[in-house]
Design an enzyme around this catalytic site. Structure first.
Site: not given
Length: 773
Positions: A111, A391
């Site tokens: 970092e 459907s």
């Protein structure tokens, strides 16, 4: 050699003198430019410093309480009651003397390699990031130090759009002040205890104990590196959900430790060979009630991030949602017990979404049943689009567009006869391998015939169908004829294309709402740490004419009163809905133990003027079928929840729009060519004003109480090849190849009790001839 005359000397020396003067002039100009440039830089520098200090004076005050606090977010239901505090109780702090040196080395290496050399802001890092971002097309590289990251987590929003010059100046100023007040080790300790570590966990000690069952000081180098790398993108590097990404990130951390000379080559070689799940413990939830809202919480988090860019784990938000906790708890009980619905086994899955018909607010949602205790923000089947809704698509894909754009009436006649998909020799099949001849659109829809649906799709045209669907929040990357009777699509792109219970509930809500579509909303209001608020509501967009919505609703009432959805009947309640079922391909059927009927998916979507509810049922293993013994569960779940939520709201029928005429039992659009010449027609039939008035009780009707004969239907799942699977009264059919997505076929067997009704959806198969029995 003659001497040069005075006049000649003058002429010779004068030009020389002029040249010398000219050089002086040029040098003077260059000097002035240089001085001007330096002066400009000084002005810019002074102005920049002035602006910096102008911004810095408004920076928040350093607070030890904020440095040590978790910025968790609280979630409230629609009544203002808190039901989730993300991470508040999931935190174990670690003291400085218990932090292993390997963890410090890992964090600093990956970092902020110059962490112990700068004073909170690192000009070298900033310059390097600037050069990298200018010269590289890849991802941007940040210039923030660990100290600045801690400041951002403690005092500011992590939203990318909030990264303004003013914010960065204040961030840098506080970082410098922080470095003067605290030691490097103290800053690291704050950081280690502060960061979010996925799965609702804050702090690396909490993650160590939860993920590995150990304290930080007892982790291996590989495990330490995994934790050190997670804060950059904790959810993306979650070892449970994304093990490959987690391993790649861990190995990156290990490599930076090697290059930073914090571990030896031997230690590095050994660590990268360690499996990412080495020592990983099953996740345990400390709150059983959390499972009731897990799927809903997941969608809240996603919607907050998509609409605001805020991070719910680091920005400390008060999020007011549209969750109806009473309905959510009832839905959870319906799905996870046998008190209301009899499930065939523990593996059958259910997904459902309940939305407010008028506003689009999502009031309840569940994405699965019998979810394990260690699942956190797990799979939400309610929003996935990888299963076929059969459907249930017909009202939105075929009949809605036909009423909207062609102004057809419910009484328009259509031929249910032999018909091929346009441009192919592939026939469109009905459930029974037979045709009903010249029938009305009303009957074609409530009996769920496939041929009329595909004919309407082609008559309206794919472009108009697509336009209609898009207004309802439904998209296909490449819509096909078979989408007239199936939601199958080869491309989902996450959940962008296709249909989910969330999308279907919202689309049907537009029918319930007179044609106005509302985006499904989980969040209602957010209060930010600075005291500001942001509200969220759907403005509503016109998706269709009121006559279209009313005509669809009128026919879908018949689905429940006398069509394929009688199992969803609720005494005295005005409602409308549609069934849907998918089917298997020929090859799949050959691998499945045969019952009287089998289906991979069974759905029901219905609505009232107040609520729209869509339910999907099926197995995660698609080859495990729903049989005729359990094909009514979707409508069972619908009936039980809709009965519950409708108890305390008004029960009024829909009002017929002024542009609709009723002649007999059929509906027509005023002024349309389809209106017959007749002077005596009613504004609204008394039959429809007394819908379901035959029931004497306000509670839901059981299967045995229903005296109306049911008509069942069959539909199919989209796939490369399929055949109709008959129910007890149907014949087997095979459907051959077309290049479109699979189609569905509806089955209407002999009248029976509602519990025996079923749907099947045959699919046009690819590379197969048509053989029908």
């Amino acid at each position: 050699m003659s001497n040069t005359s005075r006049s000649q000397k003058n002429r010779r020396t004068t030009p020389g003198k002029k040249m010398k003067a000219k050089n002086k002039k040029g040098g003077s100009l260059g000097l002035k430019i240089a001085i001007g440039f330096v002066g400009l830089l000084c002005v810019i520098l002074i102005a920049g410093m002035g602006l910096f200090f102008l911004y810095a004076k408004d920076a928040p005050k350093l607070s030890e309480a904020k440095l040590g606090a978790t910025q968790s977010s609280k979630l409230y239901d629609k009544d203002g009651n808190i039901f989730e505090d993300l991470g508040a109780e999931k935190r174990e702090k670690v003291e400085s003397d218990k932090i292993p040196q390997e963890l410090d080395d890992a964090i600093v290496s990956v970092e902020d390699r110059r962490f112990f050399k700068h004073n909170g802001v690192d000009p070298v890092r900033i310059a390097g990031s600037l050069v990298h971002n200018i010269t590289n097309k890849g991802g941007l590289q940040g210039g923030s130090t660990l100290t600045q990251q801690l400041v951002k987590l403690s005092f500011f929003s992590t939203k990318s759009s909030d990264q303004t010059i003013k914010r960065k100046a204040q961030e840098a100023w506080l970082a410098i002040k922080l470095e003067k007040k605290y030691s490097k080790q103290e800053i690291l300790t704050y950081y280690i205890n502060k960061v979010y570590m996925a799965n609702g966990l804050y702090g690396m000690e909490t993650a160590a104990e939860t993920y590995f069952g150990k304290e930080l000081q007892h982790l291996s180098i590989a495990q330490t590196a995994l934790l050190a790398g997670m804060p950059q993108a904790p959810n993306s590097y979650d070892p449970y959900q994304h093990p490959k990404a987690a391993k790649d990130r861990r190995d990156t951390v290990l490599y930076t430790m090697l290059t930073n000379k914090k571990i030896s080559q031997e230690e590095y070689d050994q660590a990268i060979k360690e499996p990412i799940d080495e020592g990983l413990q099953p996740l345990e939830t400390d709150n059983q009630e959390r499972k009731v809202t897990d799927n809903y919480v997941k969608e809240v988090i996603a919607q907050v991030e998509s609409k605001t860019g805020k991070n719910v784990y680091t920005d400390g938000l008060d999020i007011y949602t549209n969750l109806d906790m009473s309905a959510q708890e009832q839905l959870y009980k319906i799905v996870n017990s046998d008190e209301y619905v009899q499930y065939p086994d523990e593996n059958l899955q259910v997904a459902a979404t309940l939305v407010d018909s008028e506003t689009g607010q999502v009031n309840a949602q569940i994405g699965g049943r019998n979810i394990a205790d260690d699942v956190y923000l797990g799979l939400n089947r309610a929003v996935t689009t990888n299963r076929d809704f059969g459907s249930t698509v017909k009202p939105v894909t075929d009949y809605g567009p036909a009423f909207e754009y062609l102004q057809k009436s419910t009484g328009t006649r259509i031929s249910d006869s032999a018909y091929n998909y346009e441009g192919t020799s592939t026939p469109v099949k009905n459930w029974d391998n037979s045709y009903q001849g010249n029938i009305t659109l009303r009957q074609a829809l409530y009996d769920s015939r496939n041929v009329p649906a595909v004919k309407l799709f082609n008559e309206v045209g794919a472009d108009n169908v697509t336009k209609f669907l898009n207004k309802l929040g439904i998209e296909y990357k490449d819509i096909q004829q078979a989408n007239a009777i199936s939601s199958n699509t080869e491309t989902q792109d996450g959940s962008k294309y296709g249909i989910s219970t969330e999308k279907m509930a919202a689309a049907y809500a537009a029918f319930a709402n007179g044609g106005t579509y509302n985006e499904p909303l989980y969040i209602n209001k957010i209060k930010y740490q600075d005291g500001s608020e942001q509200t969220f509501e759907s403005k509503g967009t016109k998706a269709m004419e009121p006559y279209t919505a009313y005509m669809i609703t009128d026919v879908l009432k018949d689905v429940i009163s006398k069509g394929t959805g009688t199992n969803a009947q609720i005494a005295n309640l005005f409602q409308a809905g549609k069934t849907g079922t998918s089917n298997y391909t020929d090859d799949e059927l050959a691998k499945i133990q045969q019952y009287d009927s089998v289906s991979p998916d069974v759905m029901f979507t219905g609505y009232t003027p107040h609520y729209s509810l869509s339910v999907w049922t099926g197995y995660d293993d698609r080859m495990e079928p729903i049989t005729s013994q359990s094909n009514m569960i979707a409508s069972d779940v619908y009936r039980e929840l809709m009965s519950y939520v409708s108890q305390n709201v008004s029960n009024a029928d829909w009002t017929m729009p002024s542009d609709v005429l009723r002649i007999g039992n059929e509906l027509y659009v005023k002024g349309a060519l389809s209106v017959p010449s007749q002077s005596n027609y009613s504004s609204q039939s008394s039959y429809y004003n007394n819908y379901n008035s035959y029931s004497q009780s306000s509670s839901s009707i059981t299967d045995q109480e229903i005296t109306t004969p049911s008509i069942s239907e069959s539909e199919t799942v989209p796939s490369s090849s399929s055949e109709v699977v008959p129910s007890s009264s149907s014949a087997v059919e095979e459907t051959p190849a077309v290049t479109t997505p699979s189609s569905s076929a509806e089955e209407t067997p002999t009248p029976s009790t509602p519990s025996s009704s079923a749907e099947e959806t045959p699919t046009p198969a690819q590379g197969q001839s048509n053989n029908s029995d």
